[in-house]
Design an enzyme around this catalytic site. Sequence first.
Site, PDB file in Angstrom:
ATOM      1  N   TRP A 112       0.820  -1.221   0.000  1.00  0.00           N
ATOM      2  CA  TRP A 112       0.000   0.000   0.000  1.00  0.00           C
ATOM      3  C   TRP A 112       0.852   1.268   0.000  1.00  0.00           C
ATOM      4  O   TRP A 112       0.313   2.363  -0.091  1.00  0.00           O
ATOM      5  CB  TRP A 112      -0.918   0.011   1.221  1.00  0.00           C
ATOM      6  N   LYS A 113       2.143   1.116   0.181  1.00  0.00           N
ATOM      7  CA  LYS A 113       3.044   2.288   0.246  1.00  0.00           C
ATOM      8  C   LYS A 113       2.534   3.254   1.325  1.00  0.00           C
ATOM      9  O   LYS A 113       2.027   2.794   2.340  1.00  0.00           O
ATOM     10  CB  LYS A 113       3.177   2.919  -1.135  1.00  0.00           C
ATOM     11  N   HIS A 117      12.647  -2.450  -1.390  1.00  0.00           N
ATOM     12  CA  HIS A 117      11.778  -1.964  -2.472  1.00  0.00           C
ATOM     13  C   HIS A 117      12.502  -0.841  -3.222  1.00  0.00           C
ATOM     14  O   HIS A 117      13.254  -0.078  -2.621  1.00  0.00           O
ATOM     15  CB  HIS A 117      10.453  -1.457  -1.892  1.00  0.00           C
ATOM     16  N   GLU A 163      11.627   1.951  -4.200  1.00  0.00           N
ATOM     17  CA  GLU A 163      11.445   3.309  -3.640  1.00  0.00           C
ATOM     18  C   GLU A 163      12.328   3.511  -2.420  1.00  0.00           C
ATOM     19  O   GLU A 163      12.816   4.610  -2.159  1.00  0.00           O
ATOM     20  CB  GLU A 163       9.957   3.534  -3.318  1.00  0.00           C
ATOM     21  N   GLY A 204       4.313   1.388 -11.045  1.00  0.00           N
ATOM     22  CA  GLY A 204       3.438   2.558 -11.016  1.00  0.00           C
ATOM     23  C   GLY A 204       3.359   3.294 -12.341  1.00  0.00           C
ATOM     24  O   GLY A 204       2.887   4.427 -12.402  1.00  0.00           O
ATOM     25  N   GLY A 246       1.065  -2.959  -6.204  1.00  0.00           N
ATOM     26  CA  GLY A 246       0.914  -1.649  -5.575  1.00  0.00           C
ATOM     27  C   GLY A 246      -0.478  -1.098  -5.827  1.00  0.00           C
ATOM     28  O   GLY A 246      -1.442  -1.465  -5.151  1.00  0.00           O
ATOM     29  N   GLY A 247      -0.603  -0.247  -6.849  1.00  0.00           N
ATOM     30  CA  GLY A 247      -1.856   0.472  -7.131  1.00  0.00           C
ATOM     31  C   GLY A 247      -3.108  -0.395  -7.110  1.00  0.00           C
ATOM     32  O   GLY A 247      -4.114  -0.025  -6.476  1.00  0.00           O
TER      33      GLY A 247
END
Length: 241
Positions: free
Chosen positions: A9-10, A91, A93, A167, A224-225
């Site tokens: 979910w970041k 990850h 990011e 993403g 993710g999204g």
Amino acid sequence: MKKLIAANWKLQKSPKETEAYFRAWATEAEDLGAVDFVFFPPATNLEAAARSGSVSFGAQNCYFEKSGAFTGEISASVAKEIGAEWILLGHSERRSLFFETNEMISKKLRLVHELGLQPMLCVGESLEEREGEVTEMVLRKQLTESLQGLKTGSELTVAYEPVWAIGTGRVAGPDQVAHAHAFVREVLIELGFGNSRILYGGSVKADNAGPLSKISHVDGFLVGGASLEPSSFAAIAKACL
Ligand code: PGA
């Protein structure tokens, strides 16, 4: 081996939204026993995930010490006390925005293993690296350096996520996925972690998950999204059945 589908979910959702999600998820997941799931909510929502009582979850990162003067960091042992079973590590990011190195990731992996938590290690090349034809070199280096010092045969899940597909709506093609996963498997065998699950991540959605899930050495997904809504996340699992 059952497929494993992980939700990242970041930095999204509050504790209240987390609880609402898992209430809806209980219905969505009713017929999805053939797939394993793990959720990575923000660290501030781990308690809310634990309150849902029925899902496997983990933190998106941890520090490599359990406690001490490390302002702002996340303790893996506290995450475990809350009920986390997993820690996501490395990850892209974390690597690009927070300057995580393979050396730091390897220390984190060893702590996660020592605590009996399950690590999910992310690896993947940037667009520049793919275009420069150094993908294999990058993957080998990330795996070798991150797994340094970890007892061979330790439980491990690897997520192959090409950075250019995260993403962006741009999914790696079937040949690229097949090639990268076979290569990751080969390196993992060399390093003594051949039994690991290898997940694919990067713009996975219900409409591309089915064909991707049939590729050999694709043991599941890191999403993710499309994991942010219970229905779209469940649709990914349904596409794999
Ligand atoms: P995405 O993210 O599915 O939104 O591309 C994947 C990830 O960052 O793990």
